[in-house]
Design a protein around this motif. Structure first.
Motif, short mmCIF file in Angstrom:
data_model
loop_
_atom_site.label_atom_id
_atom_site.label_comp_id
_atom_site.label_asym_id
_atom_site.label_seq_id
_atom_site.Cartn_x
_atom_site.Cartn_y
_atom_site.Cartn_z
N ALA A 26 5.82 17.76 -5.46
CA ALA A 26 4.41 17.69 -5.09
C ALA A 26 3.93 18.93 -4.37
CB ALA A 26 4.17 16.45 -4.23
N ALA A 27 4.78 19.53 -3.53
CA ALA A 27 4.38 20.69 -2.76
C ALA A 27 4.39 21.98 -3.59
CB ALA A 27 5.29 20.85 -1.55
N ALA A 28 4.98 21.92 -4.76
CA ALA A 28 5.12 23.13 -5.57
C ALA A 28 3.83 23.40 -6.36
CB ALA A 28 6.29 22.98 -6.54
N ALA A 29 3.41 24.65 -6.31
CA ALA A 29 2.22 25.05 -7.07
C ALA A 29 2.59 25.21 -8.54
CB ALA A 29 1.71 26.38 -6.52
N GLU A 30 1.60 25.08 -9.41
CA GLU A 30 1.81 25.27 -10.83
C GLU A 30 2.25 26.72 -11.08
OE1 GLU A 30 2.26 23.62 -14.40
OE2 GLU A 30 1.54 22.56 -12.64
N LEU A 31 3.18 26.90 -11.99
CA LEU A 31 3.67 28.24 -12.29
C LEU A 31 2.68 28.99 -13.16
CD1 LEU A 31 7.40 27.44 -13.04
CD2 LEU A 31 6.54 28.81 -11.17
N ARG A 32 2.48 30.25 -12.84
CA ARG A 32 1.62 31.11 -13.65
C ARG A 32 2.46 31.81 -14.72
NH1 ARG A 32 -0.82 34.61 -9.15
NH2 ARG A 32 0.80 33.64 -7.93
N ALA A 33 1.78 32.43 -15.66
CA ALA A 33 2.46 33.16 -16.72
C ALA A 33 3.43 34.19 -16.12
CB ALA A 33 1.44 33.86 -17.62
N GLY A 34 4.62 34.24 -16.67
CA GLY A 34 5.63 35.21 -16.25
C GLY A 34 6.45 34.81 -15.04
N GLU A 35 6.06 33.73 -14.35
CA GLU A 35 6.76 33.33 -13.14
C GLU A 35 7.99 32.47 -13.43
OE1 GLU A 35 3.56 33.19 -9.54
OE2 GLU A 35 3.71 31.37 -10.75
N ALA A 36 8.91 32.47 -12.47
CA ALA A 36 10.10 31.61 -12.51
C ALA A 36 10.31 31.03 -11.12
CB ALA A 36 11.32 32.41 -12.94
N ARG A 37 10.83 29.81 -11.06
CA ARG A 37 11.12 29.17 -9.78
C ARG A 37 12.46 28.46 -9.91
NH1 ARG A 37 6.34 26.32 -8.16
NH2 ARG A 37 6.69 24.93 -9.90
N VAL A 38 13.30 28.59 -8.87
CA VAL A 38 14.62 27.96 -8.83
C VAL A 38 14.69 27.09 -7.58
CG1 VAL A 38 17.11 28.36 -8.72
CG2 VAL A 38 15.64 29.92 -10.04
N THR A 39 15.04 25.81 -7.76
CA THR A 39 15.10 24.86 -6.66
C THR A 39 16.41 24.09 -6.71
OG1 THR A 39 12.70 24.53 -6.90
CG2 THR A 39 13.89 22.91 -5.57
N THR A 40 17.14 24.07 -5.60
CA THR A 40 18.35 23.24 -5.53
C THR A 40 17.89 21.79 -5.39
OG1 THR A 40 19.63 25.00 -4.51
CG2 THR A 40 20.47 22.75 -4.24
N VAL A 41 18.36 20.91 -6.28
CA VAL A 41 17.94 19.51 -6.25
C VAL A 41 19.05 18.59 -5.72
CG1 VAL A 41 16.10 19.71 -7.94
CG2 VAL A 41 18.41 19.22 -8.72
N PHE A 42 20.30 19.02 -5.76
CA PHE A 42 21.36 18.28 -5.10
C PHE A 42 22.54 19.21 -4.85
CE2 PHE A 42 21.96 17.41 -9.65
CZ PHE A 42 23.30 17.71 -9.85
N GLY A 51 37.53 21.10 -1.87
CA GLY A 51 37.11 22.49 -1.99
C GLY A 51 36.10 22.75 -3.09
N LYS A 52 35.74 21.72 -3.87
CA LYS A 52 34.76 21.87 -4.95
C LYS A 52 33.52 21.05 -4.66
CE LYS A 52 37.13 24.38 -7.92
NZ LYS A 52 36.67 25.69 -8.38
N SER A 53 32.38 21.54 -5.14
CA SER A 53 31.11 20.83 -5.00
C SER A 53 30.40 20.77 -6.33
CB SER A 53 30.20 21.55 -3.98
OG SER A 53 30.68 21.37 -2.68
N LEU A 54 29.51 19.80 -6.44
CA LEU A 54 28.64 19.65 -7.60
C LEU A 54 27.24 19.99 -7.11
CD1 LEU A 54 28.73 18.60 -10.56
CD2 LEU A 54 28.02 16.39 -9.65
N ARG A 55 26.62 21.01 -7.72
CA ARG A 55 25.27 21.43 -7.32
C ARG A 55 24.35 21.40 -8.53
NH1 ARG A 55 27.54 26.23 -4.10
NH2 ARG A 55 28.29 25.11 -2.27
N GLY A 56 23.16 20.88 -8.32
CA GLY A 56 22.15 20.86 -9.36
C GLY A 56 21.02 21.79 -9.01
N VAL A 57 20.62 22.60 -9.97
CA VAL A 57 19.55 23.58 -9.76
C VAL A 57 18.51 23.41 -10.86
CG1 VAL A 57 19.03 26.05 -9.67
CG2 VAL A 57 21.16 25.20 -8.68
#
Length: 146
Positions: A26-42, A51-57
């Motif tokens: 909800a807080a994220a703005a709509e992406l414009r042309a040419g843009e990229a966004r990366v968010t860790t979700v878990f 010693g190992k983790s599971l990460r979602g991006v």
């Protein structure tokens, strides 16, 4: 090993399925042309694999958006699933390929991701990348040096 891989694949599919119908944060703005966004979700340590983790991006591309060529953490095994739109990808010396919503690809530790881009100049695209990585690895992506 095969059982572990199947388990991770099922887990990745469940996370991708839960994100497929979800609206962007909800807080994220709509992406414009040419843009990229990366968010860790878990980010979860694996209790049965010390010693190992599971990460979602979540990787989101605006129309025509892309990421620079890169590698990932040396320990990273990645399965990526397109959850919206279409993504152009090329790993190592393989051919460039377009993956559409519901399709997946894998990156092995040490692979070079030469192309990662939205295949559309008019629509957005989203990709869920699930990493199995050493827990102490905090930098998941390392762009190529110019």
């Amino acid at each position: 090993m095969r059982r572990t891989f199947i388990g991770f694949s099922v887990l990745a599919g469940l996370f991708a399925g839960s994100l497929a119908g979800a609206a962007p944060p909800a807080a994220a703005a709509e992406l414009r042309a040419g843009e990229a966004r990366v968010t860790t979700v878990f980010d979860h340590p694996l209790p049965t694999v010390p010693g190992k983790s599971l990460r979602g991006v979540l990787v989101e591309y605006g129309p025509g958006g892309s990421s620079p060529a890169h590698r990932h953490a040396a320990s990273a095994f990645i399965t990526a699933t397109v959850i919206e739109g279409a993504i152009r990808s090329r790993v190592n010396d393989g051919p460039e390929r377009v993956y559409r919503a519901g399709e997946s690809f894998v990156e092995q530790p040490g692979d070079h991701h030469a192309v990662s881009a939205n295949a559309s100049a008019t629509d957005t695209s989203r990709l869920l990348a699930v990493f199995v990585v050493d827990t102490e690895d905090r930098a998941l992506t390392v762009p190529d040096r110019p």
